[in-house]
Design an enzyme around this catalytic site. Structure first.
Site, PDB file in Angstrom:
ATOM      1  N   ASN A 107      12.789  -1.146  -2.088  1.00 55.06           N
ATOM      2  CA  ASN A 107      12.725  -2.286  -1.165  1.00 55.06           C
ATOM      3  C   ASN A 107      14.146  -2.580  -0.710  1.00 55.06           C
ATOM      4  O   ASN A 107      15.113  -2.017  -1.230  1.00 55.06           O
ATOM      5  CB  ASN A 107      12.060  -3.505  -1.827  1.00 55.06           C
ATOM      6  N   ASP A 160       9.541   3.067  -7.647  1.00 53.14           N
ATOM      7  CA  ASP A 160      10.867   2.447  -7.820  1.00 53.14           C
ATOM      8  C   ASP A 160      11.078   2.038  -9.287  1.00 53.14           C
ATOM      9  O   ASP A 160      12.116   2.356  -9.901  1.00 53.14           O
ATOM     10  CB  ASP A 160      10.930   1.228  -6.889  1.00 53.14           C
TER      11      ASP A 160
HETATM   12  N1  AR6 Z   1       5.814   9.544  -9.154  1.00 56.70           N
HETATM   13  C1  AR6 Z   1       5.285   9.874  -7.965  1.00 56.70           C
HETATM   14  N2  AR6 Z   1       4.604   9.010  -7.195  1.00 56.70           N
HETATM   15  C2  AR6 Z   1       4.440   7.747  -7.670  1.00 56.70           C
HETATM   16  C3  AR6 Z   1       4.964   7.317  -8.908  1.00 56.70           C
HETATM   17  C4  AR6 Z   1       5.674   8.281  -9.672  1.00 56.70           C
HETATM   18  N3  AR6 Z   1       6.217   7.983 -10.859  1.00 56.70           N
HETATM   19  N4  AR6 Z   1       4.641   5.996  -9.084  1.00 56.70           N
HETATM   20  C5  AR6 Z   1       3.927   5.625  -8.002  1.00 56.70           C
HETATM   21  N5  AR6 Z   1       3.797   6.678  -7.163  1.00 56.70           N
HETATM   22  P1  AR6 Z   1       4.914   2.477  -4.186  1.00 56.70           P
HETATM   23  P2  AR6 Z   1       5.734   1.622  -1.490  1.00 56.70           P
HETATM   24  C6  AR6 Z   1       3.135   6.731  -5.844  1.00 56.70           C
HETATM   25  O1  AR6 Z   1       4.097   1.257  -4.359  1.00 56.70           O
HETATM   26  O2  AR6 Z   1       4.323   1.532  -1.023  1.00 56.70           O
HETATM   27  C7  AR6 Z   1       8.082  -1.176  -5.185  1.00 56.70           C
HETATM   28  O3  AR6 Z   1       7.870  -2.358  -5.909  1.00 56.70           O
HETATM   29  C8  AR6 Z   1       2.080   5.694  -5.554  1.00 56.70           C
HETATM   30  O4  AR6 Z   1       0.850   6.083  -6.123  1.00 56.70           O
HETATM   31  O5  AR6 Z   1       5.749   2.940  -5.319  1.00 56.70           O
HETATM   32  O6  AR6 Z   1       6.747   2.280  -0.587  1.00 56.70           O
HETATM   33  C9  AR6 Z   1       9.392  -1.192  -4.405  1.00 56.70           C
HETATM   34  O7  AR6 Z   1      10.407  -1.913  -5.077  1.00 56.70           O
HETATM   35  C10 AR6 Z   1       2.045   5.732  -4.034  1.00 56.70           C
HETATM   36  O8  AR6 Z   1       1.256   6.844  -3.593  1.00 56.70           O
HETATM   37  O9  AR6 Z   1       5.909   2.375  -2.917  1.00 56.70           O
HETATM   38  C11 AR6 Z   1       9.005  -1.872  -3.127  1.00 56.70           C
HETATM   39  O10 AR6 Z   1       9.015  -3.269  -3.255  1.00 56.70           O
HETATM   40  C12 AR6 Z   1       3.513   6.016  -3.655  1.00 56.70           C
HETATM   41  O11 AR6 Z   1       4.136   6.462  -4.870  1.00 56.70           O
HETATM   42  C13 AR6 Z   1       7.578  -1.408  -2.905  1.00 56.70           C
HETATM   43  O12 AR6 Z   1       7.066  -1.070  -4.189  1.00 56.70           O
HETATM   44  C14 AR6 Z   1       4.283   4.822  -3.125  1.00 56.70           C
HETATM   45  O13 AR6 Z   1       3.889   3.640  -3.781  1.00 56.70           O
HETATM   46  C15 AR6 Z   1       7.532  -0.163  -2.056  1.00 56.70           C
HETATM   47  O14 AR6 Z   1       6.197   0.133  -1.789  1.00 56.70           O
END
Ligand code: AR6
Length: 167
Positions: A24, A34
């Site tokens: 973020n 993250d």
């Molecule tokens: N490895 C690979 N993919 C992952 C992992 C992992 N360890 N963990 C989650 N995913 P998101 P965004 C996938 O929510 O939508 C955070 O709080 C997940 O299943 O991580 O860009 C940040 O600080 C999904 O398909 O990212 C921001 O505030 C993808 O990663 C916010 O979330 C992205 O999900 C960003 O949201």
């Protein structure tokens, strides 16, 4: 051109030159990928992130990988999905392009992307995947970096495979 591939994995485990973080704009950590990256990299990552003054949506900033196998982390801020009329597609494409530009300027050979914006930020997966694949394919016309699309589960991977498959 080296074709990008979709794999099912936890991005923190990957032995690549850089992994991309779906961060973020504070760059100070959060949930999802993250949170996993900050936990695995260790507290030195947060210390470095505090020096960076955040990051705008669609842009990227680079840190070291600390305790990760990856040497670098490229932190990018995807758009929050508001229905598609607020330039979300342009901003998401910019994330992928900017990360590739950072990777090229560091002369990296491999980079792994999560599905930026498709978790907490609510971007519809099929639309986001199309943008990810099209943007990377364009970039790969003028660089030889190995690109991995990292899918957290096989459902996400199926969507990537569909978009990546020729025809
Ligand atoms: N490895 C690979 N993919 C992952 C992992 C992992 N360890 N963990 C989650 N995913 P998101 P965004 C996938 O929510 O939508 C955070 O709080 C997940 O299943 O991580 O860009 C940040 O600080 C999904 O398909 O990212 C921001 O505030 C993808 O990663 C916010 O979330 C992205 O999900 C960003 O949201």
């Amino acid at each position: 051109m080296v074709n990008p591939e979709a794999i099912t994995a936890n991005i923190v485990s990957l032995n690549v030159d850089a992994i991309v973080n779906a961060a973020n704009s504070s760059l100070l950590g959060g949930g999802g990928v993250d949170g996993a990256i900050h936990r695995a990299a260790g507290p030195e990552l947060l210390s470095e992130c505090r020096q960076l003054n955040g990051c705008s949506t669609g842009q990227a900033k680079v840190t070291l990988g600390y305790r990760l196998p990856a040497r670098y982390i490229i932190h990018t801020v995807g758009p929050v999905w508001h229905g598609g009329d607020l330039g979300e597609d342009r901003l998401l494409a910019s994330c992928y392009r900017t990360c590739m530009a950072e990777a090229a300027s560091l002369a990296l050979k491999s980079i792994a992307f999560p599905a930026i914006s498709t978790g907490v930020y609510g971007y519809p997966l099929a639309l986001a995947t199309r943008i990810a694949v099209d943007t990377i394919m364009n970039q790969l016309e003028h660089t030889k970096i190995q690109v991995m699309f990292v899918c957290f589960d096989d459902e996400v991977r199926a969507v990537y495979e569909e978009v990546l498959s020729p025809g």
